[in-house]
Design an enzyme around this catalytic site. Sequence first.
Site, PDB file in Angstrom:
ATOM      1  N   CYS A 117       0.872  -1.182   0.000  1.00 24.60           N
ATOM      2  CA  CYS A 117       0.000   0.000   0.000  1.00 24.60           C
ATOM      3  C   CYS A 117       0.908   1.231   0.000  1.00 24.60           C
ATOM      4  CB  CYS A 117      -0.872  -0.003   1.253  1.00 24.60           C
ATOM      5  SG  CYS A 117       0.122   0.084   2.743  1.00 24.60           S
TER       6      CYS A 117
ATOM      7  N   HIS B 154       3.551   1.414  10.995  1.00 22.89           N
ATOM      8  CA  HIS B 154       2.562   1.159  12.060  1.00 22.89           C
ATOM      9  C   HIS B 154       2.599   2.211  13.172  1.00 22.89           C
ATOM     10  CE1 HIS B 154       1.738  -2.714  10.428  1.00 22.89           C
ATOM     11  NE2 HIS B 154       2.835  -3.283  10.806  1.00 22.89           N
TER      12      HIS B 154
ATOM     13  N   HIS C 198      -0.897  -5.989  18.320  1.00 16.26           N
ATOM     14  CA  HIS C 198      -0.403  -5.551  17.008  1.00 16.26           C
ATOM     15  C   HIS C 198       0.320  -4.220  17.233  1.00 16.26           C
ATOM     16  CE1 HIS C 198      -0.384  -3.802  12.992  1.00 16.26           C
ATOM     17  NE2 HIS C 198      -0.516  -5.030  12.536  1.00 16.26           N
TER      18      HIS C 198
ATOM     19  N   GLU D 251       0.521  -1.477  15.643  1.00 18.90           N
ATOM     20  CA  GLU D 251      -0.286  -0.259  15.446  1.00 18.90           C
ATOM     21  C   GLU D 251      -1.191  -0.029  16.661  1.00 18.90           C
ATOM     22  OE1 GLU D 251      -2.592   0.208  11.738  1.00 18.90           O
ATOM     23  OE2 GLU D 251      -4.034   1.352  12.935  1.00 18.90           O
TER      24      GLU D 251
ATOM     25  N   SER E 233      -1.321  -9.029  10.056  1.00 18.07           N
ATOM     26  CA  SER E 233      -2.728  -9.003  10.467  1.00 18.07           C
ATOM     27  C   SER E 233      -3.656  -8.712   9.280  1.00 18.07           C
ATOM     28  CB  SER E 233      -2.852  -7.978  11.589  1.00 18.07           C
ATOM     29  OG  SER E 233      -4.015  -7.284  11.560  1.00 18.07           O
ATOM     30  N   ASN E 234      -3.232  -7.823   8.367  1.00 17.02           N
ATOM     31  CA  ASN E 234      -4.135  -7.508   7.243  1.00 17.02           C
ATOM     32  C   ASN E 234      -4.226  -8.682   6.268  1.00 17.02           C
ATOM     33  OD1 ASN E 234      -2.809  -6.594   4.447  1.00 17.02           O
ATOM     34  ND2 ASN E 234      -1.394  -6.063   6.083  1.00 17.02           N
TER      35      ASN E 234
ATOM     36  N   SER F  92       1.796  -5.664   2.984  1.00 18.65           N
ATOM     37  CA  SER F  92       3.249  -5.714   3.169  1.00 18.65           C
ATOM     38  C   SER F  92       3.909  -6.767   2.280  1.00 18.65           C
ATOM     39  CB  SER F  92       3.566  -5.965   4.650  1.00 18.65           C
ATOM     40  OG  SER F  92       2.739  -6.969   5.158  1.00 18.65           O
TER      41      SER F  92
HETATM   42  S1  SF4 Z   1      -2.525  -0.200   5.441  1.00 16.15           S
HETATM   43 FE1  SF4 Z   1      -1.479   0.987   7.027  1.00 16.15          FE
HETATM   44  S2  SF4 Z   1       0.383   1.680   6.069  1.00 16.15           S
HETATM   45 FE2  SF4 Z   1      -0.980   1.032   4.415  1.00 16.15          FE
HETATM   46  S3  SF4 Z   1      -2.043   2.936   3.764  1.00 16.15           S
HETATM   47 FE3  SF4 Z   1      -3.320   1.892   5.291  1.00 16.15          FE
HETATM   48  S4  SF4 Z   1      -2.701   2.842   7.226  1.00 16.15           S
HETATM   49 FE4  SF4 Z   1      -1.109   3.309   5.774  1.00 16.15          FE
END
Ligand code: SF4
Length: 288
Positions: free
Chosen positions: A12, A76, A126, A128, A230-231, A273
């Site tokens: 991202c 994060h 986490h 963040e 985690s995402n 990531s």
């Molecule tokens: S996932 Fe996290 S690092 Fe990526 S744009 Fe969203 S807030 Fe920012």
Amino acid sequence: MEIIVGKTAGFCYGVKRAVEGSIEQVKNAENGIVYCLGEIVHNKQVICNLERNGIKFIEDANEINNINSKVIIRAHGIEKNIYDILKNKKVEMMDYTCPNVLKIHKMAEEYERQGFYIFLLGTENHPEIIGTKSYCGKNFSLIKDENDVDIAIQDFVNSKIKKLLVISQTTYNMKKFENIKKLIEENVNNDIELIIKNTICLATEQRQKETKELSSKVDMMLIIGGKNSSNTKKLFEIASENCKNTICIETKDELEKVKFDKILKIGIMAGASTPQKSIDEVINYINR
Ligand code: SF4
């Protein structure tokens, strides 16, 4: 076999900025050490590459003992008090905290100052969430999922505070956010000043939406991402709801035992990531 790769798969904006920025910092470092506080992203391949480039990863700011050092702060973000520790050490800070995360820190700090109780939706431990918690003050509850809502409301009622702010981790599951929002709205008394802010970032929202759509039209779904991301886990949860044949992998090597016969359409998504190289390797492996 048709391979459909999600348009939003991979780095991202925030991760790209942090990873590319870190490589620049090492290139430009004349002397001294370039540290990174915690894993810059939850992806082993990315970390190994940065280590090869000369970045030293540490978990604790107190490990820094060289005043010529630079310290990279990951996307994060970090806890509030760590900024003070770094300032006292007089090291050069390269803050790549994603602007979306910084916005949540400011929001939490401002509402805490106004006397709000805060519900923070996210994954316990986490990085963040650890960072954001430090801006929420004492009056807050962490809500991991729908099961935590009752106890969080009870703790809020016991606090006798009449103002409640609800925020979430930037990569929180959108469906869960909506479920929890509804539960809170139904169970919080009318005399409470309730403010609910959907702080899931746009990159996450788009990626989750695309994962949902893609997984409903393929025979197999591959989610590529770090085991501790985690995402990525959330993408796996979302895809599994629509496609029972969903597999989460970190690299192409995990595909060796996977059978692709009878698969006509395969969907590929990757966490925020996951580097493009890992995605390309998976596509090449399947094509071969
Ligand atoms: S996932 Fe996290 S690092 Fe990526 S744009 Fe969203 S807030 Fe920012």
